[in-house]
Design a protein around this motif. Structure first.
Motif, PDB file in Angstrom:
ATOM      1  N   ALA A  42     -75.443 -50.955  21.063  1.00  0.00           N
ATOM      2  CA  ALA A  42     -76.568 -51.013  20.138  1.00  0.00           C
ATOM      3  C   ALA A  42     -76.065 -50.702  18.737  1.00  0.00           C
ATOM      4  O   ALA A  42     -74.872 -50.458  18.528  1.00  0.00           O
ATOM      5  CB  ALA A  42     -77.651 -50.005  20.549  1.00  0.00           C
ATOM      6  N   ARG A  43     -76.979 -50.703  17.805  1.00  0.00           N
ATOM      7  CA  ARG A  43     -76.695 -50.310  16.428  1.00  0.00           C
ATOM      8  C   ARG A  43     -77.709 -49.254  16.038  1.00  0.00           C
ATOM      9  O   ARG A  43     -78.838 -49.261  16.499  1.00  0.00           O
ATOM     10  CB  ARG A  43     -76.817 -51.516  15.480  1.00  0.00           C
ATOM     11  CG  ARG A  43     -75.783 -52.600  15.710  1.00  0.00           C
ATOM     12  CD  ARG A  43     -74.458 -52.144  15.183  1.00  0.00           C
ATOM     13  NE  ARG A  43     -73.395 -53.081  15.529  1.00  0.00           N
ATOM     14  CZ  ARG A  43     -72.297 -53.207  14.824  1.00  0.00           C
ATOM     15  NH1 ARG A  43     -72.110 -52.475  13.747  1.00  0.00           N
ATOM     16  NH2 ARG A  43     -71.372 -54.037  15.208  1.00  0.00           N
ATOM     17  N   SER A  44     -77.287 -48.325  15.188  1.00  0.00           N
ATOM     18  CA  SER A  44     -78.221 -47.292  14.745  1.00  0.00           C
ATOM     19  C   SER A  44     -79.326 -47.951  13.928  1.00  0.00           C
ATOM     20  O   SER A  44     -79.066 -48.883  13.164  1.00  0.00           O
ATOM     21  CB  SER A  44     -77.491 -46.227  13.931  1.00  0.00           C
ATOM     22  OG  SER A  44     -76.917 -46.792  12.764  1.00  0.00           O
ATOM     23  N   PRO A  45     -80.571 -47.491  14.080  1.00  0.00           N
ATOM     24  CA  PRO A  45     -81.697 -48.142  13.422  1.00  0.00           C
ATOM     25  C   PRO A  45     -81.600 -48.185  11.897  1.00  0.00           C
ATOM     26  O   PRO A  45     -81.905 -49.192  11.306  1.00  0.00           O
ATOM     27  CB  PRO A  45     -82.908 -47.323  13.860  1.00  0.00           C
ATOM     28  CG  PRO A  45     -82.501 -46.727  15.146  1.00  0.00           C
ATOM     29  CD  PRO A  45     -81.025 -46.463  15.018  1.00  0.00           C
ATOM     30  N   LYS A  46     -81.179 -47.123  11.258  1.00  0.00           N
ATOM     31  CA  LYS A  46     -81.179 -47.117   9.793  1.00  0.00           C
ATOM     32  C   LYS A  46     -79.920 -47.716   9.200  1.00  0.00           C
ATOM     33  O   LYS A  46     -79.985 -48.540   8.304  1.00  0.00           O
ATOM     34  CB  LYS A  46     -81.363 -45.698   9.267  1.00  0.00           C
ATOM     35  CG  LYS A  46     -82.791 -45.240   9.341  1.00  0.00           C
ATOM     36  CD  LYS A  46     -82.985 -43.991   8.525  1.00  0.00           C
ATOM     37  CE  LYS A  46     -84.452 -43.617   8.534  1.00  0.00           C
ATOM     38  NZ  LYS A  46     -84.725 -42.528   7.649  1.00  0.00           N
ATOM     39  N   LEU A  47     -78.760 -47.308   9.659  1.00  0.00           N
ATOM     40  CA  LEU A  47     -77.518 -47.736   9.025  1.00  0.00           C
ATOM     41  C   LEU A  47     -76.774 -48.818   9.799  1.00  0.00           C
ATOM     42  O   LEU A  47     -75.735 -49.294   9.366  1.00  0.00           O
ATOM     43  CB  LEU A  47     -76.601 -46.528   8.802  1.00  0.00           C
ATOM     44  CG  LEU A  47     -77.163 -45.453   7.875  1.00  0.00           C
ATOM     45  CD1 LEU A  47     -76.220 -44.268   7.799  1.00  0.00           C
ATOM     46  CD2 LEU A  47     -77.414 -46.007   6.491  1.00  0.00           C
ATOM     47  N   HIS A  48     -77.273 -49.182  10.969  1.00  0.00           N
ATOM     48  CA  HIS A  48     -76.683 -50.236  11.795  1.00  0.00           C
ATOM     49  C   HIS A  48     -75.220 -49.994  12.130  1.00  0.00           C
ATOM     50  O   HIS A  48     -74.416 -50.905  12.190  1.00  0.00           O
ATOM     51  CB  HIS A  48     -76.903 -51.608  11.158  1.00  0.00           C
ATOM     52  CG  HIS A  48     -78.319 -52.046  11.294  1.00  0.00           C
ATOM     53  ND1 HIS A  48     -78.756 -52.793  12.347  1.00  0.00           N
ATOM     54  CD2 HIS A  48     -79.412 -51.772  10.557  1.00  0.00           C
ATOM     55  CE1 HIS A  48     -80.052 -52.985  12.234  1.00  0.00           C
ATOM     56  NE2 HIS A  48     -80.470 -52.375  11.153  1.00  0.00           N
ATOM     57  N   ARG A  49     -74.878 -48.734  12.371  1.00  0.00           N
ATOM     58  CA  ARG A  49     -73.531 -48.390  12.813  1.00  0.00           C
ATOM     59  C   ARG A  49     -73.441 -48.622  14.317  1.00  0.00           C
ATOM     60  O   ARG A  49     -74.434 -48.517  15.036  1.00  0.00           O
ATOM     61  CB  ARG A  49     -73.225 -46.912  12.520  1.00  0.00           C
ATOM     62  CG  ARG A  49     -73.348 -46.526  11.070  1.00  0.00           C
ATOM     63  CD  ARG A  49     -72.273 -47.241  10.237  1.00  0.00           C
ATOM     64  NE  ARG A  49     -72.264 -46.745   8.883  1.00  0.00           N
ATOM     65  CZ  ARG A  49     -72.782 -47.399   7.851  1.00  0.00           C
ATOM     66  NH1 ARG A  49     -73.352 -48.559   8.023  1.00  0.00           N
ATOM     67  NH2 ARG A  49     -72.738 -46.894   6.639  1.00  0.00           N
ATOM     68  N   PRO A  50     -72.262 -48.931  14.843  1.00  0.00           N
ATOM     69  CA  PRO A  50     -72.131 -49.161  16.289  1.00  0.00           C
ATOM     70  C   PRO A  50     -72.529 -47.916  17.087  1.00  0.00           C
ATOM     71  O   PRO A  50     -72.197 -46.798  16.708  1.00  0.00           O
ATOM     72  CB  PRO A  50     -70.636 -49.456  16.471  1.00  0.00           C
ATOM     73  CG  PRO A  50     -70.135 -49.826  15.134  1.00  0.00           C
ATOM     74  CD  PRO A  50     -70.998 -49.113  14.134  1.00  0.00           C
ATOM     75  N   LEU A  56     -73.803 -39.884  28.858  1.00  0.00           N
ATOM     76  CA  LEU A  56     -73.975 -40.449  30.201  1.00  0.00           C
ATOM     77  C   LEU A  56     -74.894 -39.611  31.091  1.00  0.00           C
ATOM     78  O   LEU A  56     -74.741 -39.571  32.310  1.00  0.00           O
ATOM     79  CB  LEU A  56     -72.620 -40.665  30.885  1.00  0.00           C
ATOM     80  CG  LEU A  56     -71.705 -41.663  30.181  1.00  0.00           C
ATOM     81  CD1 LEU A  56     -70.354 -41.713  30.863  1.00  0.00           C
ATOM     82  CD2 LEU A  56     -72.337 -43.033  30.120  1.00  0.00           C
ATOM     83  N   ARG A  57     -75.888 -38.965  30.475  1.00  0.00           N
ATOM     84  CA  ARG A  57     -76.869 -38.190  31.243  1.00  0.00           C
ATOM     85  C   ARG A  57     -78.287 -38.328  30.702  1.00  0.00           C
ATOM     86  O   ARG A  57     -79.173 -37.569  31.060  1.00  0.00           O
ATOM     87  CB  ARG A  57     -76.468 -36.709  31.274  1.00  0.00           C
ATOM     88  CG  ARG A  57     -76.416 -36.068  29.914  1.00  0.00           C
ATOM     89  CD  ARG A  57     -76.121 -34.570  30.007  1.00  0.00           C
ATOM     90  NE  ARG A  57     -75.994 -33.993  28.694  1.00  0.00           N
ATOM     91  CZ  ARG A  57     -76.996 -33.691  27.879  1.00  0.00           C
ATOM     92  NH1 ARG A  57     -78.236 -33.933  28.247  1.00  0.00           N
ATOM     93  NH2 ARG A  57     -76.770 -33.159  26.701  1.00  0.00           N
ATOM     94  N   GLY A  58     -78.506 -39.271  29.780  1.00  0.00           N
ATOM     95  CA  GLY A  58     -79.846 -39.485  29.239  1.00  0.00           C
ATOM     96  C   GLY A  58     -80.208 -38.553  28.106  1.00  0.00           C
ATOM     97  O   GLY A  58     -81.381 -38.435  27.778  1.00  0.00           O
ATOM     98  N   GLY A  59     -79.222 -37.898  27.503  1.00  0.00           N
ATOM     99  CA  GLY A  59     -79.506 -36.950  26.431  1.00  0.00           C
ATOM    100  C   GLY A  59     -79.275 -37.498  25.032  1.00  0.00           C
ATOM    101  O   GLY A  59     -79.543 -36.807  24.060  1.00  0.00           O
ATOM    102  N   CYS A  60     -78.782 -38.717  24.918  1.00  0.00           N
ATOM    103  CA  CYS A  60     -78.558 -39.305  23.596  1.00  0.00           C
ATOM    104  C   CYS A  60     -79.200 -40.695  23.596  1.00  0.00           C
ATOM    105  O   CYS A  60     -79.823 -41.085  24.565  1.00  0.00           O
ATOM    106  CB  CYS A  60     -77.062 -39.388  23.284  1.00  0.00           C
ATOM    107  SG  CYS A  60     -76.160 -40.605  24.279  1.00  0.00           S
ATOM    108  N   ASP A  61     -79.028 -41.434  22.531  1.00  0.00           N
ATOM    109  CA  ASP A  61     -79.589 -42.783  22.507  1.00  0.00           C
ATOM    110  C   ASP A  61     -78.502 -43.844  22.335  1.00  0.00           C
ATOM    111  O   ASP A  61     -78.779 -44.982  21.986  1.00  0.00           O
ATOM    112  CB  ASP A  61     -80.641 -42.923  21.411  1.00  0.00           C
ATOM    113  CG  ASP A  61     -80.087 -42.641  20.023  1.00  0.00           C
ATOM    114  OD1 ASP A  61     -78.898 -42.303  19.895  1.00  0.00           O
ATOM    115  OD2 ASP A  61     -80.858 -42.764  19.055  1.00  0.00           O
TER     116      ASP A  61
END
Length: 164
Positions: A42-50, A56-61
């Motif tokens: 994916a890309r970050s919503p604001k800055l579109h960084r990779p 790997l446990r559902g704690g990040c996006d």
């Protein structure tokens, strides 16, 4: 670079943006993608960084992707069954080269889609729609999601927020 330590015992095939990816039945989709060298999901919503899976446990996006038309699926929590169609999110172009990086020239601190052209009659709604699409917030699921049945639990005591 990541690689598998052994051959797949129960192989299935999933796809990422149309390309076939081997996976082991039951392993998280994110793990199968990482093992095949496809780390950017994916890309970050604001800055579109990779973005890539990090916990790997559902704690990040970092592992959010569109799976079978449903946006924002945590691929680290979804087991591979075979046949899943995975698409990267918030990308204009490809996983490797996001054309929206050009916005960095105009908005080096990122796009503040909450205040972009706010208060300008007629233009505000149009700019909000464009900003939502740029931020990855404007594309709904491809089809209606099934209704999840409610469950009633009768307990003597319920502790909420205390962890496992």
């Amino acid at each position: 670079m990541f690689r598998r330590g052994r051959a797949l015992r129960d192989p299935v095939t999933i796809t990422l943006d149309g390309a076939a990816v081997p996976a082991e039945r039951g392993e998280p989709l994110a793990v199968a993608l990482i093992a095949s060298g496809r780390v950017t999901l994916a890309r970050s919503p604001k800055l579109h960084r990779p973005r890539a899976p990090t916990c790997l446990r559902g704690g990040c996006d970092g592992c959010l992707a569109r799976v079978d038309g449903v946006p924002n699926v945590m691929t680290c929590l979804r087991p591979a069954a075979g046949g899943e169609r995975i698409e990267v999110q918030n990308v204009v172009g490809s996983r490797q080269t996001d054309l929206l990086q050009v916005t960095d020239w105009f908005f080096p601190q990122g796009i503040d889609h909450h205040h972009l052209m706010a208060g300008v009659p007629g233009l505000s709604a149009v700019m909000q729609s464009i900003a939502r699409k740029l931020a990855g917030l404007g594309r709904l699921p491809s089809a209606a999601l099934p209704v999840e049945p409610a469950a009633r639990l009768d307990v003597d005591a319920a502790v909420i927020g205390a962890g496992p």
